[in-house]
Design a protein around this motif. Structure first.
Motif, PDB file in Angstrom:
ATOM      1  N   GLU A  23     -17.098  34.496 -14.566  1.00  0.00           N
ATOM      2  CA  GLU A  23     -15.833  33.792 -14.346  1.00  0.00           C
ATOM      3  C   GLU A  23     -15.439  33.845 -12.872  1.00  0.00           C
ATOM      4  O   GLU A  23     -15.007  32.845 -12.287  1.00  0.00           O
ATOM      5  CB  GLU A  23     -14.739  34.404 -15.215  1.00  0.00           C
ATOM      6  N   GLY A  26     -17.768  31.638 -10.873  1.00  0.00           N
ATOM      7  CA  GLY A  26     -17.471  30.234 -11.134  1.00  0.00           C
ATOM      8  C   GLY A  26     -16.276  29.753 -10.332  1.00  0.00           C
ATOM      9  O   GLY A  26     -16.292  28.656  -9.758  1.00  0.00           O
ATOM     10  N   GLN A  27     -15.234  30.568 -10.265  1.00  0.00           N
ATOM     11  CA  GLN A  27     -14.052  30.184  -9.505  1.00  0.00           C
ATOM     12  C   GLN A  27     -14.343  30.136  -8.007  1.00  0.00           C
ATOM     13  O   GLN A  27     -13.824  29.277  -7.284  1.00  0.00           O
ATOM     14  CB  GLN A  27     -12.914  31.169  -9.785  1.00  0.00           C
ATOM     15  N   GLU A  34     -22.786  25.728 -11.122  1.00  0.00           N
ATOM     16  CA  GLU A  34     -22.588  26.069 -12.523  1.00  0.00           C
ATOM     17  C   GLU A  34     -23.028  27.516 -12.750  1.00  0.00           C
ATOM     18  O   GLU A  34     -24.087  27.931 -12.279  1.00  0.00           O
ATOM     19  CB  GLU A  34     -23.418  25.131 -13.402  1.00  0.00           C
ATOM     20  N   HIS A  51     -19.267  28.055 -16.810  1.00  0.00           N
ATOM     21  CA  HIS A  51     -18.196  27.706 -15.877  1.00  0.00           C
ATOM     22  C   HIS A  51     -18.685  26.613 -14.932  1.00  0.00           C
ATOM     23  O   HIS A  51     -19.842  26.620 -14.501  1.00  0.00           O
ATOM     24  CB  HIS A  51     -17.767  28.938 -15.086  1.00  0.00           C
ATOM     25  N   ASN A  52     -17.801  25.667 -14.604  1.00  0.00           N
ATOM     26  CA  ASN A  52     -18.169  24.511 -13.773  1.00  0.00           C
ATOM     27  C   ASN A  52     -19.345  23.775 -14.416  1.00  0.00           C
ATOM     28  O   ASN A  52     -20.411  23.614 -13.817  1.00  0.00           O
ATOM     29  CB  ASN A  52     -18.530  24.926 -12.351  1.00  0.00           C
ATOM     30  N   ASN A  53     -19.135  23.312 -15.609  1.00  0.00           N
ATOM     31  CA  ASN A  53     -20.207  22.725 -16.414  1.00  0.00           C
ATOM     32  C   ASN A  53     -20.775  21.483 -15.748  1.00  0.00           C
ATOM     33  O   ASN A  53     -20.162  20.428 -15.732  1.00  0.00           O
ATOM     34  CB  ASN A  53     -19.673  22.377 -17.808  1.00  0.00           C
TER      35      ASN A  53
END
Length: 213
Positions: A23, A26-27, A34, A51-53
């Motif tokens: 997480e 991803g941020q 991704e 995350h960030n698909n």
């Protein structure tokens, strides 16, 4: 496909900690990277978090070939870094996969990072164009004659790079302006142009037709 293995408290903790790491990554690395957590003890539903698909996959999806290789071989390399990869729609990617073992030496999970290279290719093209000098009579910096799928994708990448974005992160008004540029360049006359554009933007062909009206 290997069967699901009941997790020990230690294995559950490792998986939850890895989700937290994913997480945070991803941020930090949005929007062009991704980050995926694979539960290697549940190969039929291995994707535990995404995350960030960018790949179009969903939580609960099955293990990849690389994941299955780790499940079957505890001596499989823990880190595979910066290997060439490709998303389902043809976009080039650079991937890193990190396997995580429990105290018994079994692979429990994997953290996978997939970087969409299209933004960086677009930035590279923009920088090359900016630094180019003409000797004598200045001519066009780029020609798309004959234009093809690669030319359309390159123009989309360059447009997104000018906005410090990626093709899939463009907003609706930015997409409309992009379609106008592509029409002016003659790109919409290319066979299957709408399909190529839709795939590169990550939208439906109907959406692209709507922008083109």
């Amino acid at each position: 496909m290997p069967k699901t293995i009941r997790k020990t408290p230690e294995q559950k903790l490792l998986l939850e900690q890895l989700k937290t790491v994913a997480e945070g990554l991803g941020q930090t690395l949005a929007p062009f990277c991704e980050v995926v957590v694979h539960d290697l003890l549940d190969p039929r539903h291995a994707i535990a978090a995404i995350h960030n698909n960018l790949s179009g996959r969903e939580p609960g999806g099955p293990a990849t070939e690389l994941g299955l290789a780790r499940i079957g071989d505890p001596d499989y390399p823990a880190v595979l870094a910066n290997y060439a990869n490709r998303f389902a729609d043809g976009r080039q990617a650079k991937s890193t996969s990190i396997g995580v073992k429990d105290s018994t030496g079994r692979y429990v999970a994997a953290l996978c990072i997939n970087v969409d290279l299209t933004m960086f290719h677009g930035l590279q093209s923009v920088l090359e164009q900016f630094g180019r000098v003409a000797g004598g009579a200045a001519g066009p910096l780029e020609s798309l004659d004959p234009v093809g799928a690669d030319g359309i994708r390159r123009r989309i990448d360059q447009y997104a790079a000018r906005l410090s974005s990626t093709p899939r992160a463009l907003k609706a008004d930015e997409r409309r302006a992009l379609i106008a540029e592509l029409r002016e360049a003659g790109c919409l006359d290319v066979r299957r142009a709408m399909e190529i554009i839709a795939q590169h933007l990550g939208v439906s062909r109907a959406t692209v037709y709507g922008y083109a009206k």
